[in-house]
Design a protein around this motif. Structure first.
Motif, PDB file in Angstrom:
ATOM      1  N   LEU A  15      26.898  50.129  33.162  1.00 16.54           N
ATOM      2  CA  LEU A  15      28.095  49.381  32.752  1.00 16.54           C
ATOM      3  C   LEU A  15      29.227  49.545  33.767  1.00 16.54           C
ATOM      4  CD1 LEU A  15      28.267  50.022  28.899  1.00 16.54           C
ATOM      5  CD2 LEU A  15      27.845  47.851  30.040  1.00 16.54           C
ATOM      6  N   GLY A  16      29.384  50.771  34.272  1.00 16.97           N
ATOM      7  CA  GLY A  16      30.430  51.013  35.272  1.00 16.97           C
ATOM      8  C   GLY A  16      30.197  50.211  36.543  1.00 16.97           C
ATOM      9  N   ARG A  17      28.953  50.149  37.010  1.00 14.53           N
ATOM     10  CA  ARG A  17      28.641  49.347  38.196  1.00 14.53           C
ATOM     11  C   ARG A  17      28.905  47.872  37.929  1.00 14.53           C
ATOM     12  NH1 ARG A  17      23.393  47.748  40.491  1.00 14.53           N
ATOM     13  NH2 ARG A  17      22.672  47.677  38.360  1.00 14.53           N
ATOM     14  N   PRO A  51      19.887  56.385  41.123  1.00 12.22           N
ATOM     15  CA  PRO A  51      20.337  57.246  42.226  1.00 12.22           C
ATOM     16  C   PRO A  51      21.143  56.470  43.280  1.00 12.22           C
ATOM     17  CG  PRO A  51      18.001  57.611  41.787  1.00 12.22           C
ATOM     18  CD  PRO A  51      18.439  56.462  40.952  1.00 12.22           C
ATOM     19  N   ARG A  52      20.732  55.237  43.561  1.00 11.88           N
ATOM     20  CA  ARG A  52      21.461  54.451  44.574  1.00 11.88           C
ATOM     21  C   ARG A  52      22.826  54.006  44.048  1.00 11.88           C
ATOM     22  NH1 ARG A  52      17.470  49.953  46.198  1.00 11.88           N
ATOM     23  NH2 ARG A  52      16.900  50.196  44.030  1.00 11.88           N
ATOM     24  N   ILE A  53      22.931  53.736  42.743  1.00 12.11           N
ATOM     25  CA  ILE A  53      24.240  53.380  42.182  1.00 12.11           C
ATOM     26  C   ILE A  53      25.169  54.581  42.249  1.00 12.11           C
ATOM     27  CG2 ILE A  53      25.454  52.719  40.064  1.00 12.11           C
ATOM     28  CD1 ILE A  53      22.972  51.110  39.288  1.00 12.11           C
ATOM     29  N   LEU A  54      24.653  55.770  41.932  1.00 17.01           N
ATOM     30  CA  LEU A  54      25.474  56.972  42.007  1.00 17.01           C
ATOM     31  C   LEU A  54      25.906  57.280  43.436  1.00 17.01           C
ATOM     32  CD1 LEU A  54      23.709  59.259  39.395  1.00 17.01           C
ATOM     33  CD2 LEU A  54      25.938  58.155  39.206  1.00 17.01           C
ATOM     34  N   GLY A  72      32.991  47.908  46.415  1.00 16.56           N
ATOM     35  CA  GLY A  72      32.873  48.999  47.376  1.00 16.56           C
ATOM     36  C   GLY A  72      32.539  50.308  46.690  1.00 16.56           C
ATOM     37  N   ARG A  73      32.232  51.320  47.495  1.00 16.88           N
ATOM     38  CA  ARG A  73      31.807  52.618  46.984  1.00 16.88           C
ATOM     39  C   ARG A  73      32.873  53.266  46.092  1.00 16.88           C
ATOM     40  NH1 ARG A  73      29.057  56.358  51.236  1.00 16.88           N
ATOM     41  NH2 ARG A  73      27.631  54.660  50.895  1.00 16.88           N
ATOM     42  N   GLY A  74      34.120  53.236  46.504  1.00 11.81           N
ATOM     43  CA  GLY A  74      35.199  53.852  45.709  1.00 11.81           C
ATOM     44  C   GLY A  74      35.402  53.159  44.371  1.00 11.81           C
ATOM     45  N   LEU A  75      35.331  51.826  44.380  1.00 12.66           N
ATOM     46  CA  LEU A  75      35.480  51.086  43.139  1.00 12.66           C
ATOM     47  C   LEU A  75      34.319  51.354  42.190  1.00 12.66           C
ATOM     48  CD1 LEU A  75      37.114  49.063  41.490  1.00 12.66           C
ATOM     49  CD2 LEU A  75      35.911  47.215  42.671  1.00 12.66           C
ATOM     50  N   VAL A  76      33.106  51.480  42.725  1.00  9.33           N
ATOM     51  CA  VAL A  76      31.943  51.784  41.885  1.00  9.33           C
ATOM     52  C   VAL A  76      32.111  53.156  41.242  1.00  9.33           C
ATOM     53  CG1 VAL A  76      29.464  52.261  41.914  1.00  9.33           C
ATOM     54  CG2 VAL A  76      30.347  50.291  43.141  1.00  9.33           C
ATOM     55  N   TRP A  77      32.460  54.150  42.028  1.00  7.80           N
ATOM     56  CA  TRP A  77      32.631  55.492  41.480  1.00  7.80           C
ATOM     57  C   TRP A  77      33.766  55.545  40.455  1.00  7.80           C
ATOM     58  CZ3 TRP A  77      32.223  58.233  46.858  1.00  7.80           C
ATOM     59  CH2 TRP A  77      30.878  58.363  47.196  1.00  7.80           C
ATOM     60  N   GLY A  78      34.878  54.915  40.773  1.00  8.15           N
ATOM     61  CA  GLY A  78      36.003  54.898  39.831  1.00  8.15           C
ATOM     62  C   GLY A  78      35.657  54.183  38.525  1.00  8.15           C
ATOM     63  N   SER A  79      34.957  53.083  38.651  1.00 10.41           N
ATOM     64  CA  SER A  79      34.565  52.333  37.464  1.00 10.41           C
ATOM     65  C   SER A  79      33.561  53.104  36.620  1.00 10.41           C
ATOM     66  CB  SER A  79      33.989  50.979  37.878  1.00 10.41           C
ATOM     67  OG  SER A  79      33.626  50.235  36.756  1.00 10.41           O
ATOM     68  N   ILE A  80      32.622  53.769  37.274  1.00  9.79           N
ATOM     69  CA  ILE A  80      31.651  54.593  36.529  1.00  9.79           C
ATOM     70  C   ILE A  80      32.381  55.732  35.825  1.00  9.79           C
ATOM     71  CG2 ILE A  80      29.736  56.225  36.788  1.00  9.79           C
ATOM     72  CD1 ILE A  80      28.612  54.375  38.953  1.00  9.79           C
ATOM     73  N   ALA A  81      33.309  56.380  36.505  1.00  7.82           N
ATOM     74  CA  ALA A  81      34.053  57.484  35.889  1.00  7.82           C
ATOM     75  C   ALA A  81      34.850  56.997  34.681  1.00  7.82           C
ATOM     76  CB  ALA A  81      34.975  58.129  36.917  1.00  7.82           C
TER      77      ALA A  81
END
Length: 181
Positions: A15-17, A51-54, A72-81
């Motif tokens: 969902l975060g991705r 694993p690739r999404i993380l 981008g990578r930062g947006l993916v991580w922030g959204s997942i968090a």
């Protein structure tokens, strides 16, 4: 319980991705359900892309061709968090609610407010007034109360609550006597 927690975590990652890609302008994205040897509603790409999404890859496991403008990578991580924190708060809230509702400390045999009003409330008291106070509301209550016998100098002649009339109307606002009805 552990499997449910792991499943909520995995759903939060996907969902975060998807939320990150939506914010970035790629639209709502979900892993390819037809990928792999056994197509299913979730699909094997759902599990193999984790694993690739993380690692920050927003296009992992998506159907080909992948949309442009992936996050981008930062947006993916922030959204997942943010998604995981939201799911964690919702899970804790549901767990506390369920524990209070069905746990060992629950109130057993307690009526709801509506049930208590139905059995004990003013509506029922008015309905059974003839049984509770037959002298005032019963079938055979006299239309005018008989005058009380009083001795000379009796203080009951002073204005105030009268005998046989129950509580004063100012205490029970809206209550009417049998004559008023």
């Amino acid at each position: 319980m552990t499997l449910a927690t792991l499943f909520v975590l995995v759903i939060g990652i996907q969902l975060g991705r998807s939320a990150a890609n939506l914010v970035a302008g790629a639209g709502w994205t979900w892993p390819d359900a037809n990928a792999g040897a056994f197509p299913s509603p979730i699909g094997t790409a759902f599990w193999t892309s984790l694993p690739r999404i993380l690692a920050g890859n927003a296009g992992a496991g998506l159907p080909s061709p992948a949309p442009d403008d992936l996050a981008g990578r930062g947006l993916v991580w922030g959204s997942i968090a943010l998604t995981e924190l939201t799911l964690l708060a919702a899970t804790i809230w549901v767990g506390v609610w369920a524990y209070q509702r069905w746990g060992p400390g629950r109130m057993r045999g307690m009526a709801t407010a509506a049930e208590a009003e139905k059995v004990l409330g003013v509506t029922r008291l008015r309905k059974v007034a003839g049984i509770v106070r037959p002298d005032l509301y019963g079938k055979h209550a006299s239309a005018t109360p008989a005058p009380a016998q009083r001795a000379a100098g009796d203080l009951t002649e002073q204005p105030g609550p009268q005998l046989g009339h129950g509580l004063s109307p100012w205490l029970l606002d809206g209550r009417r006597t049998k004559e008023d009805r």
